[in-house]
Motif scaffolding. Structure first.
Motif, PDB file in Angstrom:
ATOM      1  N   THR A   1       0.841  -1.198   0.000  1.00 15.28           N
ATOM      2  CA  THR A   1       0.000   0.000   0.000  1.00 15.28           C
ATOM      3  C   THR A   1       0.876   1.248   0.000  1.00 15.28           C
TER       4      THR A   1
ATOM      5  N   TYR B   1      -7.245   5.681  -2.808  1.00 15.94           N
ATOM      6  CA  TYR B   1      -7.724   4.641  -1.898  1.00 15.94           C
ATOM      7  C   TYR B   1      -9.234   4.480  -2.016  1.00 15.94           C
TER       8      TYR B   1
ATOM      9  N   GLY C   1     -10.905   2.592   3.443  1.00 13.42           N
ATOM     10  CA  GLY C   1      -9.483   2.275   3.463  1.00 13.42           C
ATOM     11  C   GLY C   1      -8.648   3.503   3.140  1.00 13.42           C
TER      12      GLY C   1
ATOM     13  N   ARG D   1      -5.969   0.239   2.979  1.00 11.97           N
ATOM     14  CA  ARG D   1      -7.010  -0.648   2.460  1.00 11.97           C
ATOM     15  C   ARG D   1      -7.891  -1.066   3.622  1.00 11.97           C
ATOM     16  N   ARG D   2      -9.080  -1.519   3.303  1.00 10.40           N
ATOM     17  CA  ARG D   2      -9.967  -2.041   4.338  1.00 10.40           C
ATOM     18  C   ARG D   2      -9.295  -3.250   4.963  1.00 10.40           C
TER      19      ARG D   2
END
Length: 166
Positions: free
Chosen positions: A12, A106, A110, A140-141
């Motif tokens: 990420t 994003y 998230g 992110r979730r």
């Protein structure tokens, strides 16, 4: 030193931003429940076992037509008038989810204040200063990162202000 994790988190932009800056952080992956009625932030706090006052959500706001990032504890609401005032604006509204996703890179739920596609003016609720560690989305979730409030403020070039309310 930054802690790496093998839970598919290293990719990420938020994690990469922390690693690039050499900021000490912890990575907290959890299984996101799409059917949870807690909301993303409270779900994250519960899943990682953190006090909701230390877990912060990232919200995109439009102040006089300019996107601004507001970061508040997950057990608080964002005070739109306070955000507008903090940036010298007049009127603030929540940004459309699609606009927020496009501007940050994003997905909603998230959105991290770290490593956004485009840097935006960022206001973090002043309560952040009362904690030794805070948690924000890792990009992110199902992923949060823990870091020192000073590092969050530095990396996002944020200003602190009283923008959260019960």
């Amino acid at each position: 030193m930054a802690k790496k994790n093998k839970h598919n988190s290293a990719g990420t932009q938020a994690i990469l931003a922390l690693e690039k800056a050499g900021v000490a952080h912890t990575v907290h992956p959890y299984e996101h429940d799409p059917h949870s009625d807690l909301g993303y932030g409270l779900e994250a706090a519960k899943a990682i076992g953190a006090d909701p006052r230390q877990v912060y959500k990232t919200l995109m706001v439009s102040v006089d037509g300019k996107l601004v990032v507001g970061v508040v504890p997950v057990d608080s609401k964002l005070d739109l008038k306070a955000v507008a005032s903090a940036v010298g604006g007049k009127k603030a509204t929540m940004a459309d989810a699609t606009v927020a996703e496009r501007a940050t890179g994003y997905v909603v739920g998230g959105i991290s204040p770290l490593g956004q596609k485009t840097r935006h003016t960022t206001i973090v609720d002043e309560s952040v200063l009362s904690h030794g560690t805070v948690y924000v989305s890792g990009g992110r979730r199902g992923l949060d990162v823990g870091l020192a409030p000073a590092d969050l403020i530095t990396l996002t070039a944020a200003k602190t202000a009283p923008i959260g309310r019960d």
